[in-house]
Design an enzyme around this catalytic site. Structure first.
Site, PDB file in Angstrom:
ATOM      1  N   GLU A 271      12.789 -47.794  15.799  1.00 15.83           N
ATOM      2  CA  GLU A 271      12.738 -47.872  17.268  1.00 15.83           C
ATOM      3  C   GLU A 271      13.932 -47.178  17.918  1.00 15.83           C
ATOM      4  O   GLU A 271      13.846 -46.712  19.046  1.00 15.83           O
ATOM      5  CB  GLU A 271      12.696 -49.335  17.724  1.00 15.83           C
ATOM      6  CG  GLU A 271      11.358 -49.992  17.480  1.00 15.83           C
ATOM      7  CD  GLU A 271      11.170 -51.273  18.283  1.00 15.83           C
ATOM      8  OE1 GLU A 271      12.170 -51.855  18.745  1.00 15.83           O
ATOM      9  OE2 GLU A 271      10.016 -51.693  18.421  1.00 15.83           O
ATOM     10  N   HIS A 292       7.762 -49.877  -9.915  1.00 19.66           N
ATOM     11  CA  HIS A 292       6.394 -49.926 -10.410  1.00 19.66           C
ATOM     12  C   HIS A 292       5.387 -49.689  -9.288  1.00 19.66           C
ATOM     13  O   HIS A 292       4.223 -50.056  -9.414  1.00 19.66           O
ATOM     14  CB  HIS A 292       6.125 -51.276 -11.077  1.00 19.66           C
ATOM     15  CG  HIS A 292       7.029 -51.545 -12.231  1.00 19.66           C
ATOM     16  ND1 HIS A 292       6.734 -51.186 -13.515  1.00 19.66           N
ATOM     17  CD2 HIS A 292       8.271 -52.092 -12.283  1.00 19.66           C
ATOM     18  CE1 HIS A 292       7.733 -51.515 -14.318  1.00 19.66           C
ATOM     19  NE2 HIS A 292       8.678 -52.074 -13.589  1.00 19.66           N
ATOM     20  N   LYS A 407       0.789 -51.793  26.094  1.00 15.90           N
ATOM     21  CA  LYS A 407       0.817 -53.101  26.753  1.00 15.90           C
ATOM     22  C   LYS A 407      -0.065 -53.104  28.001  1.00 15.90           C
ATOM     23  O   LYS A 407      -0.773 -54.072  28.282  1.00 15.90           O
ATOM     24  CB  LYS A 407       2.260 -53.467  27.112  1.00 15.90           C
ATOM     25  CG  LYS A 407       3.140 -53.708  25.876  1.00 15.90           C
ATOM     26  CD  LYS A 407       4.574 -54.032  26.241  1.00 15.90           C
ATOM     27  CE  LYS A 407       5.452 -54.070  24.981  1.00 15.90           C
ATOM     28  NZ  LYS A 407       6.879 -54.236  25.296  1.00 15.90           N
TER      29      LYS A 407
END
Lengths: 418, 418
Positions: A271, A292, A407
């Site tokens: 951010e 792995h 938003k």
């Protein structure tokens, strides 16, 4: 207590930013901090707030279940600190849960599983408008009214939000809930040393004074060493990499209890630096587990990543093996006289060597054991590095505008629903 | 049961591989599968092994704590399936733990926290040589000898390894432990539909027949639709992206219970494709949580990523809010008449629109609810896509050679210790 050691010997810093630029950026940052204009850092000097937090939030300490409602910067810092004391297997007498999402299955589980009489809630949102946190908290309030009753809501809820008018602030006022102020000068992802990170940690028994002490010690080391500090040198290297074909920054601790720290760091890095078409993708990993999973790609995929490995001094630690088993099979002799800690110590060094053999840029951070002091140091150094890298890249580390459109669209879509 | 739907309308496939290449690659894969030469896929047709697994592993079902010792392909598949039934908050009567690392703090916790009388162990390693799994299992054996006694070890341990000579196989033989064969023709990261993924899931109550049924249905759909299938079209797009400046592949489900699935998928993608300087970095994310962590970088950082979003049909589901709270504050009216599921539904669509507005390539997978059937379909489609992408990139999806050097160095360093 000992601060983490930095080994930058194979970081192979590409000279991209003129030396005086780093010097200037570091000087400016140190000056801003001294003048009290960098609250996310300066807050570690506060010597009275912790006692106040303890006193004001003590009413929650009687609940065996504590739930943090919040997301991103309102959860990842405290969650990282909680890992320091959280048992890996069976739960302790008091448990902390973080509800970061609005998945209906999870929220139904929350209301069904946790006995309301025994559960305390912390609702955390800096702006006081975060849709997820508001929705979570409203569900919880409805649930509490129908179980323990409206009159006892204030005994079990704490609100942390900035002291300005907002839906969450108004709700807290209307229900006469206990509140703590989210510092207005500190953004969510930089808030771990404020009440946002430290109150949940304090309630669950993390030594938050030590977290602050580690952060102060690391900040002092940086201020003393200035542009020669490992933090400044790393920031310069990472800023340079981000403009020279490197796309990703892998952070790989060899320590299970840094799993959430890598997610906290991911938000901080992503951010703060992901702007104006710039930024490198932060990649969390855990050694040896991710050897792995991701290591094949790191070693033989595109050479476009730089690496931070975090080493603990694990040698000789942990359980060992029975001579009976080792004697019975010569192919196991490599474990003779060794402990599980010896194995992870050998593995972390082997992975480092493999990355170096491939000429990949690696920085190593090492520390004796993961204490609250070390965690505080790691976190403030990550902040310093991120802020310095941003300033070298001429980016504002403290904004995050790109997600505003989502938003607005969310509310539009909610309004359009039948 | 319904298979996941694919929306590729904004994937904007860059034409890079000639059409006949995809057709050929798909035809070859279908032929290989029909001839029984692609065991990771064909195993979903097995109709008798599940009953045998149930019978042979039933002795573990009496233990309230079950521990899987294994890493990477030996843990991530079963761990993903366990999430389907695992409560998010308080534990169920029977719990499954995955010990994937050799952190001494974690191993000490394991031996200290879990009562040996009540704990069963599954040691899983295909090769039977994995250092971490061997070391974990040897610690556990020593612990069991000194607690429940050597004679009762075989009552509480199961070994899954391929039926060839290896340290783990010899150990199991010497101690007369119950074993199941890890299929030799199936690599770890492709082993979820074998006993490796299904036995731990079965023991913990996941409907593994439905997992297989979902996988079979998705495999049939692919075989029927061939190169026109969404899986083949996605693979072609992703293979093309990997050679045209795209560095990362983000997978972001809007569903908490797919958190480990994204890690399983990360290993599948990274180890299968990260070779010869090729491969794209797999990036796990969870919506809405990572909207508050990674989305800023996705939207405003470098445009070098492609996206897979996984949508559930969450609308109308989950708890709702009290009219009392909503009426008291007009700024909360966007939640009026809505549930928590409505919110996540609106958010997933809003994020999709934001990515599309930035002209970023997005594929959407959607399903009604995350059932074992859907999980099986998602997993086999991820395998098909990965294998097809590898073949288009002229890479062997089944190898992972790069990490061998680290294993050799680890033993050297262990030998050099004082």
């Amino acid at each position: 207590m000992t601060l983490p050691l930095h080994d930058l010997s194979t970081l192979a810093v590409p000279v991209r930013f003129p030396a005086h630029s780093l010097e200037e950026v570091v000087a400016t940052l140190i000056q801003e901090e001294a003048q009290g204009n960098l609250a996310p850092l300066s807050i570690v000097h506060d010597e009275v707030d912790l006692a106040r937090f303890e006193k004001e939030t003590n009413f929650l300490s009687k609940y065996p279940y504590l739930v943090v409602l919040g997301t991103g910067g309102s959860s990842l810092g405290a969650k990282s600190l909680y890992e320091l004391t959280k048992p890996n297997f069976l739960p302790a007498t008091q448990q902390l849960f973080f509800v970061e999402n609005v998945d209906p299955v999870t929220l139904e589980g929350l209301l069904k599983d946790l006995p309301p009489q025994e559960t305390g809630y912390l609702a955390i949102s800096k702006s006081g408008t975060t849709a997820e946190t508001m929705a979570q908290f409203l569900c919880v309030l409805k649930h509490l009214r129908s179980t323990v009753g409206a009159s006892s809501i204030r005994e079990r809820c704490l609100v942390i939000t900035q002291p300005t008018d907002s839906p969450l602030k108004r709700l807290a006022t209307r229900l006469a809930l206990k509140t703590l102020d989210h510092p207005t000068a500190i953004g969510g992802r930089f808030s771990v040393f404020s009440c946002v990170g430290l109150v949940p940690a304090l309630l669950i028994g993390v030594d938050v004074k030590e977290v602050r002490a580690g952060a102060r010690a690391a900040l002092s080391r940086f201020i003393q060493e200035k542009e020669a500090s490992a933090v400044a040198q790393s920031a310069a290297a990472f800023a340079a990499y981000s403009t020279t074909g490197y796309n990703a920054h892998v952070t790989m601790p060899y320590c299970d209890k840094l799993t959430t720290f890598t997610l906290w760091w991911r938000q901080l890095w992503a951010e703060s630096l992901g702007k104006q078409g710039l930024g490198t993708l932060p990649v969390p990993a855990i050694g040896t587990t991710d050897q792995h999973s991701q290591l094949q790609l790191f070693l033989e995929g595109p050479k476009d990543k730089f690496y931070t490995l975090l080493f603990t001094n694990a040698a000789t630690k942990g359980p060992d093996f029975s001579a009976e088993d080792l004697d019975a099979d010569s192919s196991l002799s490599y474990l003779e006289g060794r402990t599980i800690g010896d194995l992870i110590d050998a593995e972390q060094r082997a992975t480092l060597q493999c990355l170096r053999n491939k000429k990949l840029p690696v920085r190593v951070l090492s520390f004796d054991a993961l204490t609250p002091f070390v965690m505080g140091a790691l976190m403030i150094e990550a902040m310093l590095e991120t802020i310095l890298a941003a300033k070298l890249m001429k980016i504002d580390p403290f904004s995050q505008d790109a997600v505003e459109e989502g938003k607005i669209l969310t509310r539009t879509y909610l309004n359009e629903m039948a």
